[in-house]
Structure formats: structure tokens, C-alpha cells
Design a protein around this motif. Structure first.
Motif, PDB file in Angstrom:
ATOM      1  N   VAL A  94     -41.409 -25.152 -54.695  1.00 13.11           N
ATOM      2  CA  VAL A  94     -41.425 -23.750 -55.147  1.00 13.11           C
ATOM      3  C   VAL A  94     -40.557 -22.884 -54.236  1.00 13.11           C
ATOM      4  O   VAL A  94     -39.800 -22.005 -54.691  1.00 13.11           O
ATOM      5  N   TYR A  95     -40.677 -23.150 -52.917  1.00 13.22           N
ATOM      6  CA  TYR A  95     -39.878 -22.370 -51.965  1.00 13.22           C
ATOM      7  C   TYR A  95     -38.389 -22.610 -52.184  1.00 13.22           C
ATOM      8  O   TYR A  95     -37.589 -21.662 -52.201  1.00 13.22           O
ATOM      9  N   ILE A 127     -36.826 -23.581 -54.906  1.00 10.32           N
ATOM     10  CA  ILE A 127     -36.365 -22.962 -56.159  1.00 10.32           C
ATOM     11  C   ILE A 127     -36.242 -21.449 -56.000  1.00 10.32           C
ATOM     12  O   ILE A 127     -35.251 -20.827 -56.419  1.00 10.32           O
ATOM     13  N   THR A 128     -37.260 -20.852 -55.378  1.00 10.64           N
ATOM     14  CA  THR A 128     -37.234 -19.397 -55.183  1.00 10.64           C
ATOM     15  C   THR A 128     -36.107 -18.987 -54.257  1.00 10.64           C
ATOM     16  O   THR A 128     -35.402 -17.989 -54.485  1.00 10.64           O
ATOM     17  N   PHE A 144     -32.637 -18.599 -55.786  1.00 15.82           N
ATOM     18  CA  PHE A 144     -32.348 -17.379 -56.537  1.00 15.82           C
ATOM     19  C   PHE A 144     -32.448 -16.119 -55.676  1.00 15.82           C
ATOM     20  O   PHE A 144     -31.717 -15.143 -55.876  1.00 15.82           O
ATOM     21  N   CYS A 145     -33.316 -16.145 -54.717  1.00 14.76           N
ATOM     22  CA  CYS A 145     -33.594 -14.919 -53.947  1.00 14.76           C
ATOM     23  C   CYS A 145     -33.071 -14.964 -52.531  1.00 14.76           C
ATOM     24  O   CYS A 145     -33.212 -13.987 -51.784  1.00 14.76           O
ATOM     25  N   PHE A 154     -35.714 -14.083 -49.261  1.00 13.88           N
ATOM     26  CA  PHE A 154     -36.130 -13.392 -50.477  1.00 13.88           C
ATOM     27  C   PHE A 154     -35.562 -11.969 -50.567  1.00 13.88           C
ATOM     28  O   PHE A 154     -36.129 -11.106 -51.215  1.00 13.88           O
ATOM     29  N   CYS A 202     -34.134 -10.869 -54.177  1.00 13.22           N
ATOM     30  CA  CYS A 202     -35.184 -10.575 -55.170  1.00 13.22           C
ATOM     31  C   CYS A 202     -35.731  -9.172 -54.940  1.00 13.22           C
ATOM     32  O   CYS A 202     -36.016  -8.425 -55.873  1.00 13.22           O
TER      33      CYS A 202
END
Length: 218
Positions: free
Chosen positions: A201-202, A204-205, A208-209, A213, A216
């Protein structure tokens, strides 16, 4: 040894005995002694892989326990010699007056006879025993189970039950250990799977971010 346990008794009272076996057969012996009728008799009882042979005469019982592989001729030859030696060594006044194990000094003689007949029994004694077995009609064979009440059967099976209980306890303990090990193994798998899922999950996130992060939030 072929002959494992031998004794001389007055009724249920054991006067002298000798045992070459490691197991405790006292309970089985006492049960058999309690079933012997008061009249003169010769009989063989079968219990597990053992044979209990006895000669009861004149208020005395001469009993020997032997492996079933030796048959009946040699044990009865032993009993005849045991009876002769014992009645020669002690007078009736002494025999019928002493308490339990009061003549256990005779145990050494019983042991010597057991060894002699287990290793090299006298041929003449064997021939005489064979003749007696053929001529005496009341020498029978019974299974111990046939003469016991339910309670007595339970008592005789105590050794077996104890052994089985020990084995069952060891099995249950082993099963608990296996289940415990399997539980912690499953927990480790779940924890590892959760950690791997978090990492995925980290990643993938972060793709994008950004790693922090920041994109995002913007």
C-alpha cells in the motif's frame, strides 16, 4: 527365565515366594489364590502370555508362573519337586502355624529350583510330569478372565490401564504442543502478511503522492 514367579501358600497366605520377573504380579497371584478350591486339584490359568500352574494338596498350594512357550510339562515337574522339597524341609506343625512369609527363608531354594528347571530340567522329572499330565483328568486349563468378576478384571488390568493412560497423556501433551506451534506459526504468517500488505500500500501510494505524500496534499 522360563519360570518367572513361584510360591508356596497356605490358602491365601503366602509362606514363601521367589520372583525373577520385573513386573509386579502380586495382584494377579492373590486373585488366583483366592479362586483355588479347598479340595486337592491341579490347574493351569492363562493370563496374557503367561500360564499360572498350581498344585493344591493337603491345604498347601504350590504355584508357578511361566511363559506360555514352555508348555505345561516342565512347570508341573518343577511343582512336584518344589512340593517334595518343601514338605521335607518343614513339618506340618510349622507349616500350619507360621504367619504370612514366615517361611520365606525357603525363597532361596525356590530360586535355585526355578533356575535349574528353566535351564536344564532333570529328564526323569519331565518324564514323570508327562505321565501325570496324561493320567490325571482334573488338570485343566482356564482363562483367568473366566473366573473373575468385573471388579477383579478391573484390578488385574490396572497395569495395562496405567500404561495406556501414560501413553494417552503423552499423546495429548504432544498434540497440545503441535497445536501451540501451529498457532504461533499461523500468527507469524498473519503478521508477515499484514506487514507485506502495508508495504505494498505504501509503495503504491508513494508512486502517486511521493515518498512524503507531498503531492497528494497539494
Amino acid at each position: 527365565m522360563s519360570l518367572i514367579h513361584a510360591l508356596v501358600a497356605r490358602g491365601n497366605v503366602i509362606l514363601a515366594e521367589n520372583s525373577e520377573g520385573r513386573r509386579d504380579f502380586s495382584q494377579a497371584v492373590q486373585t488366583i489364590l483366592s479362586k483355588i478350591p479347598p479340595n486337592n486339584s491341579k490347574l493351569t490359568y492363562v493370563w496374557e502370555q503367561y500360564l499360572f500352574h498350581y498344585v493344591s494338596e493337603g491345604g498347601l498350594t504350590f504355584l508357578v508362573m511361566a511363559d506360555d512357550s514352555v508348555g505345561r510339562r516342565m512347570p508341573f515337574a518343577f511343582l512336584a519337586e518344589l512340593q517334595r522339597k518343601f514338605t521335607t524341609a518343614y513339618t506340618p506343625e510349622v507349616i500350619f502355624d507360621v504367619p504370612a512369609y514366615g517361611l520365606n527363608e525357603f525363597s532361596e531354594e525356590i530360586g535355585k529350583l526355578m533356575h535349574q528347571y528353566s535351564t536344564s530340567p532333570p529328564p526323569d522329572a519331565l518324564s514323570q510330569a508327562q505321565s501325570d499330565l496324561q493320567s490325571v483328568k482334573n488338570i485343566m486349563v482356564q482363562n483367568v478372565e473366566q473366573i473373575l468378576s468385573r471388579g477383579e478384571r478391573i484390578e488385574l488390568l490396572v497395569d495395562k490401564t496405567d500404561n495406556m493412560a501414560g501413553q494417552a497423556y503423552a499423546f495429548r501433551r504432544g498434540a497440545r504442543n503441535v497445536r501451540r506451534q501451529q498457532f504461533w506459526k499461523n500468527q507469524k504468517i498473519w503478521v508477515l502478511s499484514f506487514v507485506v500488505l502495508l508495504i505494498i500500500v505504501y509503495l503504491i501510494t508513494a508512486a502517486f503522492c511521493g515518498a512524503g505524500f507531498n503531492h497528494c496534499n497539494g
